[in-house]
Motif scaffolding. Structure first.
Motif, PDB file in Angstrom:
ATOM      1  N   ARG A   1     -29.848 -88.456  65.512  1.00 39.10           N
ATOM      2  CA  ARG A   1     -31.088 -88.697  64.764  1.00 39.10           C
ATOM      3  C   ARG A   1     -31.069 -88.044  63.384  1.00 39.10           C
ATOM      4  O   ARG A   1     -31.600 -88.582  62.419  1.00 39.10           O
TER       5      ARG A   1
ATOM      6  N   PHE B   1     -36.940 -85.660  62.279  1.00 36.36           N
ATOM      7  CA  PHE B   1     -35.993 -85.730  63.388  1.00 36.36           C
ATOM      8  C   PHE B   1     -36.116 -84.416  64.149  1.00 36.36           C
ATOM      9  O   PHE B   1     -36.830 -83.507  63.702  1.00 36.36           O
ATOM     10  N   GLN B   2     -35.438 -84.315  65.282  1.00 37.50           N
ATOM     11  CA  GLN B   2     -35.567 -83.102  66.105  1.00 37.50           C
ATOM     12  C   GLN B   2     -34.287 -82.271  66.024  1.00 37.50           C
ATOM     13  O   GLN B   2     -33.310 -82.590  66.706  1.00 37.50           O
TER      14      GLN B   2
ATOM     15  N   SER C   1     -25.291 -94.314  74.319  1.00 40.35           N
ATOM     16  CA  SER C   1     -26.007 -93.092  73.955  1.00 40.35           C
ATOM     17  C   SER C   1     -25.105 -91.864  73.959  1.00 40.35           C
ATOM     18  O   SER C   1     -25.465 -90.835  73.411  1.00 40.35           O
TER      19      SER C   1
ATOM     20  N   GLN D   1     -42.157 -81.412  69.649  1.00 39.17           N
ATOM     21  CA  GLN D   1     -41.857 -82.825  69.379  1.00 39.17           C
ATOM     22  C   GLN D   1     -42.802 -83.402  68.328  1.00 39.17           C
ATOM     23  O   GLN D   1     -42.371 -84.139  67.434  1.00 39.17           O
TER      24      GLN D   1
ATOM     25  N   LYS E   1     -41.767 -84.661  64.601  1.00 34.21           N
ATOM     26  CA  LYS E   1     -42.004 -86.055  64.250  1.00 34.21           C
ATOM     27  C   LYS E   1     -42.844 -86.186  62.983  1.00 34.21           C
ATOM     28  O   LYS E   1     -42.546 -87.012  62.104  1.00 34.21           O
TER      29      LYS E   1
ATOM     30  N   TYR F   1     -29.223 -75.379  65.719  1.00 32.54           N
ATOM     31  CA  TYR F   1     -28.764 -76.671  65.193  1.00 32.54           C
ATOM     32  C   TYR F   1     -28.078 -76.474  63.843  1.00 32.54           C
ATOM     33  O   TYR F   1     -26.970 -76.970  63.611  1.00 32.54           O
TER      34      TYR F   1
ATOM     35  N   SER G   1     -30.623 -79.020  68.974  1.00 31.13           N
ATOM     36  CA  SER G   1     -29.465 -79.008  69.855  1.00 31.13           C
ATOM     37  C   SER G   1     -28.335 -78.191  69.251  1.00 31.13           C
ATOM     38  O   SER G   1     -28.002 -78.364  68.082  1.00 31.13           O
TER      39      SER G   1
ATOM     40  N   PRO H   1     -29.964 -88.289  70.943  1.00 28.28           N
ATOM     41  CA  PRO H   1     -30.718 -87.372  70.073  1.00 28.28           C
ATOM     42  C   PRO H   1     -29.852 -86.697  69.019  1.00 28.28           C
ATOM     43  O   PRO H   1     -30.340 -86.344  67.948  1.00 28.28           O
ATOM     44  N   TYR H   2     -28.550 -86.514  69.312  1.00 23.43           N
ATOM     45  CA  TYR H   2     -27.689 -85.821  68.359  1.00 23.43           C
ATOM     46  C   TYR H   2     -27.524 -86.600  67.058  1.00 23.43           C
ATOM     47  O   TYR H   2     -27.205 -86.026  66.022  1.00 23.43           O
TER      48      TYR H   2
END
Length: 496
Positions: free
Chosen positions: A139, A20-21, A117, A11, A15, A377, A24, A136-137
């Motif tokens: 971001r 972004f992360q 969300s 994380q 950041k 991802y 997924s 989160p998807y």
């Protein structure tokens, strides 16, 4: 020293260095669209009218409390939104059609209280911009949207105007129940604190120039296009491709490594029968290995910044994914073995090499422990957007075989309306604006040579790949092969 928690490390690296992360495997193009449009528009709609009308039931057929057909029908009658002769059954049928329409990309999850969300609408106006709170998807979409807003503000302004017009067919269908309860989206400059943007190197400047030049060209083409939803679709492909490209360049941004080219395969053959297909597969392999190396570097920097010494790392206990999370015996043994191996490798090393050894191991451990990771991802987005082939999730060896939709987006980012360019021009623009190689030119051969792919492919095969590309453009009415053998590419249209 304190025990290392892998999730926290990931994380913090994302950041600080990424923005972004990308973690997924469930991300979809509609998530990128939703995030990018919200960021560019600068606000979102809190109104529940669309959700109450169109979100009928979840995947199991359960209806959210207060969203029953009778309740909605009664509200429509009370507000005099429907004619007297419209029946409850008709309204119920229409609501089911509306839900399928807004969830065409499977980005809408109906839950109790209809939480934003889990909602990314397949639609294209300001009324369908949700808050994305805790999503989160989306971001990644917000991040690339903020870059486009910062470095190609003309295109961002046009997209904002398109969302504001709200005259597309989906919006018109919902018009009787639409209302705007807009709230400001404040996080519009998400890239500004990222080190790669604060002190851009040559690779970053090249990436940003590609967004600027490609975005301006796309803008000129969108202005001459009659369908607002198609315009937003082309824009979203632009966002997705550049988000993927950003990930492929992370190592070049931070570690000074070569840019890894994206070799498009137009051979129509499997890697067993085509050297171009094999080289495109290698192109993808080089890219994901580049991402792996960037994260190893990122975790190495994280360990250094935390102040861990070599001695502390050599004596440390095995990291776990997160605090108080149960780990199976088999997983624990595998993680212990990886960490012990890292200690053995680092024992005779010094300085940055120590941190890099442990950083590489942390990335490997995360690939085992986390439900997803950055390459997953990238692969998910590429599969669903028509950029990677084969499109199924389970096939490990991908190559760059693009759909006609992606081809159209790339051309509209490289050829202005009414402009006529040559085959050589399109090659150079594809490279300058997207890092794409098609083949058949000396400068592309030189680029491939720097990456080691020259050993896997010859000039004749690349010439044939470009010929196949040219035939595809001809079949799409985007190009014409003249009598003298010169390819001329022209999209037609004129700016309004």
């Amino acid at each position: 020293m304190e025990q290392i928690f892998l999730k926290m490390a990931r994380q913090e690296v994302d950041k600080k260095y990424v923005g972004f992360q990308p973690n997924s495997g469930s991300v979809k193009p509609v998530h990128i669209a939703s995030g990018a449009q919200r960021c560019i528009y600068g606000s979102f709609n809190r109104s529940k009218s669309i959700k109450k009308m169109a979100l009928v039931s979840d995947s199991k057929g359960n209806i959210p409390k207060g969203n029953e057909a009778e309740t909605i029908y009664g509200q429509l009658v009370e507000n005099e939104i429907i004619e007297d002769n419209i029946t409850l059954n008709s309204v119920e049928s229409m609501r089911n059609v509306m839900q399928r329409l807004l969830s065409a990309d499977k980005g809408v999850f109906v839950v109790n209280a209809l939480n934003d969300s889990m909602i990314s609408y397949s639609a294209g106006s300001k009324y369908f911009l949700t808050s994305g709170s805790g999503a989160p998807y989306e971001r990644g979409g917000e991040f690339i949207g903020s870059i486009i807003r910062g470095y190609c503000p003309e295109l961002a302004s046009y997209i904002k105007g398109l969302l504001d017009q709200a005259n597309d067919p989906i919006t018109l269908l919902f018009e009787p129940i639409l209302d705007a309860d807009m709230e400001v989206f404040s996080d519009q400059n998400q890239y500004e604190d990222i080190p790669a943007f604060k002190d851009p190197n040559e690779s970053m400047q090249w990436f940003l120039n590609g967004i600027k030049d490609g975005g301006i060209c796309l803008l000129d083409n969108l202005r001459s296009h009659p369908n607002p939803l198609t315009q937003l679709r082309l824009f979203n492909f632009f966002c997705v491709f550049n988000l993927m490209r950003y990930m492929t360049l992370l190592e070049a941004f931070y570690c000074g490594e070569h840019v890894r080219p994206i070799l498009l395969d137009f051979s129509g053959a499997s890697p067993s029968f085509s050297s171009v297909a094999r080289a495109s597969e290698m192109s993808y392999t080089q890219i994901y290995k580049s991402i792996n190396r960037f994260y190893a570097w990122g975790y190495a920097r994280w360990l250094d910044e935390k102040g861990y010494s070599k001695e502390e790392l050599l004596q440390s206990e095995t990291p776990v994914y997160e605090e108080r999370k149960a780990v199976s015996k088999a997983s624990k043994e595998e993680l212990d073995a990886l960490w012990l191996l890292a200690k053995e490798r680092a024992h005779d090393l010094d300085g940055d090499e120590v941190y890099l050894t442990f950083g590489e191991t942390m990335y490997d451990m995360l690939a085992l422990e986390a439900s997803s990771h950055p390459v997953t991802y990238l692969r998910a987005l590429g599969n669903l957007s028509g950029i990677l082939y084969p499109p199924d999730k389970l096939h490990p060896n991908k190559r760059f075989v693009v759909s006609q939709d992606i081809i159209e987006m790339l051309l509209r980012c490289c050829v202005n309306p009414g402009e006529m360019i040559s085959g050589m021009d399109i090659r150079r623009r594809l490279w300058d604006r997207f890092g794409i190689i098609v083949g058949g030119s000396q400068f592309e051969m030189q680029i491939l040579q720097t990456t080691g792919m020259i050993l896997q492919i010859d000039e004749d095969a690349l010439d044939e790949n470009f010929s196949s590309f040219a035939k595809m453009l001809e079949s799409m009415d985007f190009a014409e092969l003249m009598a003298d053998g010169i390819l001329q590419i022209r999209l037609g249209g004129a700016e309004k």
